[in-house]
Scaffold this active site. Structure first.
Site, PDB file in Angstrom:
ATOM      1  N   SER A  55      45.313  70.492  15.541  1.00 36.03           N
ATOM      2  CA  SER A  55      46.836  71.009  15.828  1.00 36.03           C
ATOM      3  C   SER A  55      47.097  71.522  17.169  1.00 36.03           C
ATOM      4  CB  SER A  55      48.381  70.539  15.099  1.00 36.03           C
ATOM      5  OG  SER A  55      48.174  71.760  14.490  1.00 36.03           O
ATOM      6  N   HIS A 280      53.541  76.514  15.666  1.00 36.52           N
ATOM      7  CA  HIS A 280      52.454  76.305  16.503  1.00 36.52           C
ATOM      8  C   HIS A 280      52.474  76.476  17.842  1.00 36.52           C
ATOM      9  CE1 HIS A 280      50.737  73.601  13.811  1.00 36.52           C
ATOM     10  NE2 HIS A 280      49.955  72.736  14.704  1.00 36.52           N
TER      11      HIS A 280
END
Length: 304
Positions: A55, A280
């Site tokens: 990811s 993230h």
């Protein structure tokens, strides 16, 4: 598109550009623009780039999402890099991927290594975080925060048996990364392979920030920072040992970790406020990663 010109829009982006300059690129970086792909390869030849990984490469939540199954953004770092250098991109990065998933199916997705071939020129690999279970570890640490807000309950939990279980997971992941790199080399023997490290998630000085946005005990930030650095060091070692290069995305993102206020951070906190997944890179973070990888690839082209 010029990645360097994009990074000149704010002082923080100038800091990014300075931070990612490495010695071997000193001559190439004396120019004001990104070295075009045609400067290193014949103009008529298309450069094929395959992006593998998890990811941190796919860019979950970042507009615009182009593959829901893999939470892949059309503005992730492989896409930004390909657009800036006019490379032909095959992006099979997928949220949740592990080193083992590269060779085997991931849900309904075909093995990522199937995208490779003998004619590939560039392969980027972003892997390791899921192998060490980092997302689950963050959730564990957040759950332990209330036990000792000013202490380090998470570190205590992961060292309760006398060993550093977080560090052990990094060590255990090294052979999987090595096997993945060998498999990449077997399928794409002439490709420039770049292992992409993790950007700076936590304050580099180890001083914590507490609250609802980053719900971690103050003393656990240093432990988590050190675990990330151990992961990056392992990735760099495996890259060097297996004929690949390593892109340091940590150094140029120092000062833009999840504890920074909105507008300064390039990593979203556990309670994300920008369109990106928690813990993230956001759009700025993916841009920073693109610049770091581009510099590494440009160094290789300059040496050749």
């Amino acid at each position: 598109m010029d990645l360097n010109k994009q990074t000149r829009t704010t002082p923080s982006r100038r800091d990014l550009l300075r931070g990612t300059v490495v010695a071997c690129c000193a001559l190439a970086l004396s120019t004001t623009g990104v070295m075009a792909a045609s400067a290193a390869t014949p103009a008529a030849r298309t450069v094929d780039h395959v992006a593998l990984g998890d990811s941190y490469a796919s860019g979950p939540g970042i507009p615009t999402q182009v593959d829901a199954a893999c939470a892949r953004s059309g503005r992730n770092y492989p896409s930004l890099l390909a657009a800036a250098t006019r490379r032909r991109l095959t992006d099979v990065s997928c949220a949740g991927a592990t080193a083992a998933a590269l060779a085997g199916p991931q849900g309904s997705q075909q093995p990522q290594l199937d995208a490779l071939g003998a004619g590939m020129d560039v392969v980027t690999l972003t892997i390791g975080g899921n192998d060490i279970g980092f997302s689950g570890d963050l959730a564990t640490c957040a759950g332990l925060m209330a036990e000792d807000l000013a202490g380090n309950p998470c570190q205590t939990f992961f060292t309760s048996d006398g060993t550093d279980r977080l560090a052990q997971r990094v060590d255990d992941t090294a052979p999987r990364v090595a096997a993945a790199l060998d498999a990449v080399r077997q399928r794409a023997p002439r490709a420039e392979v770049v292992v992409v490290g993790c950007p700076d998630l936590f304050p580099d000085d180890g001083v914590g920030c507490t609250g609802s946005v980053v719900p971690l005990a103050a003393g656990d930030f240093a432990c988590l920072r050190d675990t990330e650095k151990k992961l990056n060091a392992m990735l760099a070692r495996q890259a060097a040992a297996h004929g690949a290069r390593y892109a340091d995305t940590y150094t140029p993102t120092v000062g833009h970790d999840m504890c920074r206020p909105a507008g300064e951070r390039w990593i979203e906190p556990l309670a994300a406020t920008a369109p990106a997944a928690p813990a993230h890179p956001d759009a700025e973070g993916e841009q920073a990663m693109a610049v770091a990888v581009e510099h590494v690839l440009r160094c290789g082209a300059h040496r050749r």
